[in-house]
Design a protein around this motif. Structure first.
Motif, short mmCIF file in Angstrom:
data_model
loop_
_atom_site.label_atom_id
_atom_site.label_comp_id
_atom_site.label_asym_id
_atom_site.label_seq_id
_atom_site.Cartn_x
_atom_site.Cartn_y
_atom_site.Cartn_z
N LYS A 83 0.84 -1.19 0.00
CA LYS A 83 0.00 0.00 0.00
C LYS A 83 0.89 1.25 0.00
O LYS A 83 1.59 1.50 0.97
N PRO A 84 0.92 2.02 -1.07
CA PRO A 84 1.77 3.20 -1.14
C PRO A 84 1.45 4.20 -0.04
O PRO A 84 0.33 4.23 0.49
N GLU A 85 2.43 5.01 0.34
CA GLU A 85 2.23 6.01 1.36
C GLU A 85 1.15 7.01 0.93
O GLU A 85 1.03 7.35 -0.23
N LEU A 86 0.38 7.47 1.94
CA LEU A 86 -0.66 8.44 1.69
C LEU A 86 -0.05 9.78 1.31
O LEU A 86 0.77 10.33 2.04
N THR A 87 -0.39 10.29 0.14
CA THR A 87 0.14 11.59 -0.29
C THR A 87 -0.94 12.66 -0.32
O THR A 87 -0.64 13.84 -0.27
N ASP A 88 -2.19 12.25 -0.41
CA ASP A 88 -3.28 13.21 -0.48
C ASP A 88 -3.82 13.47 0.92
O ASP A 88 -4.76 12.82 1.39
N LEU A 89 -3.24 14.44 1.59
CA LEU A 89 -3.68 14.79 2.94
C LEU A 89 -4.98 15.59 2.87
O LEU A 89 -5.29 16.21 1.85
N ALA A 90 -5.73 15.59 3.97
CA ALA A 90 -7.00 16.30 4.00
C ALA A 90 -6.82 17.80 3.77
O ALA A 90 -7.70 18.47 3.24
N SER A 91 -5.67 18.33 4.15
CA SER A 91 -5.41 19.77 4.03
C SER A 91 -4.91 20.17 2.64
O SER A 91 -4.84 21.37 2.33
N THR A 92 -4.58 19.19 1.80
CA THR A 92 -4.02 19.51 0.49
C THR A 92 -5.00 20.31 -0.36
O THR A 92 -6.17 19.95 -0.50
N GLY A 93 -4.51 21.42 -0.91
CA GLY A 93 -5.31 22.23 -1.82
C GLY A 93 -6.31 23.16 -1.15
O GLY A 93 -7.08 23.83 -1.85
N CYS A 94 -6.33 23.21 0.18
CA CYS A 94 -7.30 24.06 0.88
C CYS A 94 -6.71 25.45 1.16
O CYS A 94 -5.52 25.58 1.44
#
Length: 241
Positions: A83-94
């Motif tokens: 399972k690749p590392e999570l790169t799309d954090l909840a704060s991304t792009g906000c």
């Protein structure tokens, strides 16, 4: 002779796998070995844990810290391959420009999700019922249990909850304390409330008059328009050698 050696090696491997799956940390494994009779004779939990770490007294299986940590590392590496590392954090792009608080927790999101950092947030705010409430919040615990995108997009306000580490409703004078997956709450303490991290077993002292919040910890006061008061306590839970 050689057959006996192979069987023994297989048994040890299975035992280590089982222990690593059962306990989150090596210290949790040591805690499981300490019994009431140990505390009766030694009168000190840390001394009992140190003796078990050295392999005394002989009680069931014994796994060295380096063996446990190496097996844990191998399992984590295997997980990353699958399972690749999570790169799309909840704060991304906000757009967080209007909220110093959201900027602050966005900077800490990745570290808390990964377990490299551990943040306790203290908030005083007015809730939906118009009550003044405050809480010490295990940020990593809330990240695991909630969807944070609405907070970062300002569609919802991040507020204290009765299930947080320590919660107080100033209007109803309701006080609650609840441990989390990361922290034990020490409420009846002469120095006020303390939080003990379950991995490195260090205390975080949130008393604003204390010289320091503790070893490996820092305190950052923060002003943000959504809240009456805000303090950020950052802790580095990586065990000191």
């Amino acid at each position: 002779m050689s057959g006996t050696g192979v069987t023994h090696q297989q048994d040890v491997t299975v035992s280590i796998d089982d222990l690593v799956a059962r306990y989150a940390t090596y210290d949790d494994y040591l805690d499981s070995k300490v019994e009431k009779k140990d505390l009766f004779f030694l009168e000190d939990e840390d001394t009992a844990r140190q003796l078990y770490e050295l392999g005394f007294p002989g009680k069931g299986e014994h796994v060295r810290r380096e063996e446990f940590d190496e097996k844990k590392r191998q399992i984590e590496q295997a997980r990353h391959v699958i399972k690749p590392e999570l790169t799309d954090l909840a704060s991304t792009g906000c757009d967080l420009s209007r909220s110093p608080f959201l900027q602050c927790i966005a900077e800490r999101e990745e570290g808390n999700r990964a377990g490299f950092d551990s943040t306790i947030i203290y908030l005083r705010a007015i809730n939906e019922a118009g009550h003044e409430v405050s809480a010490y919040i295990d940020y990593a615990d809330r990240l695991q249990k909630e969807e944070f995108k609405p907070y970062f997009e300002r569609q919802a306000v991040f507020l204290p909850k009765p299930t947080d580490l320590s919660y107080y409703n100033w209007n109803t004078q309701t006080l609650r304390s609840t441990g989390s997956c990361n922290y034990e709450v020490i409420a009846n303490n002469v120095d006020g409330i303390l939080f003990r991290h379950k991995r490195d077993r260090r205390f975080i002292n949130v008393d604003p008059l204390a010289d320091s919040p503790g070893v490996g910890s820092s305190r950052t006061p923060l002003s943000s328009p959504e809240y009456l008061q805000c303090n950020i306590f950052d802790h580095n839970p990586r065990r000191q050698v």
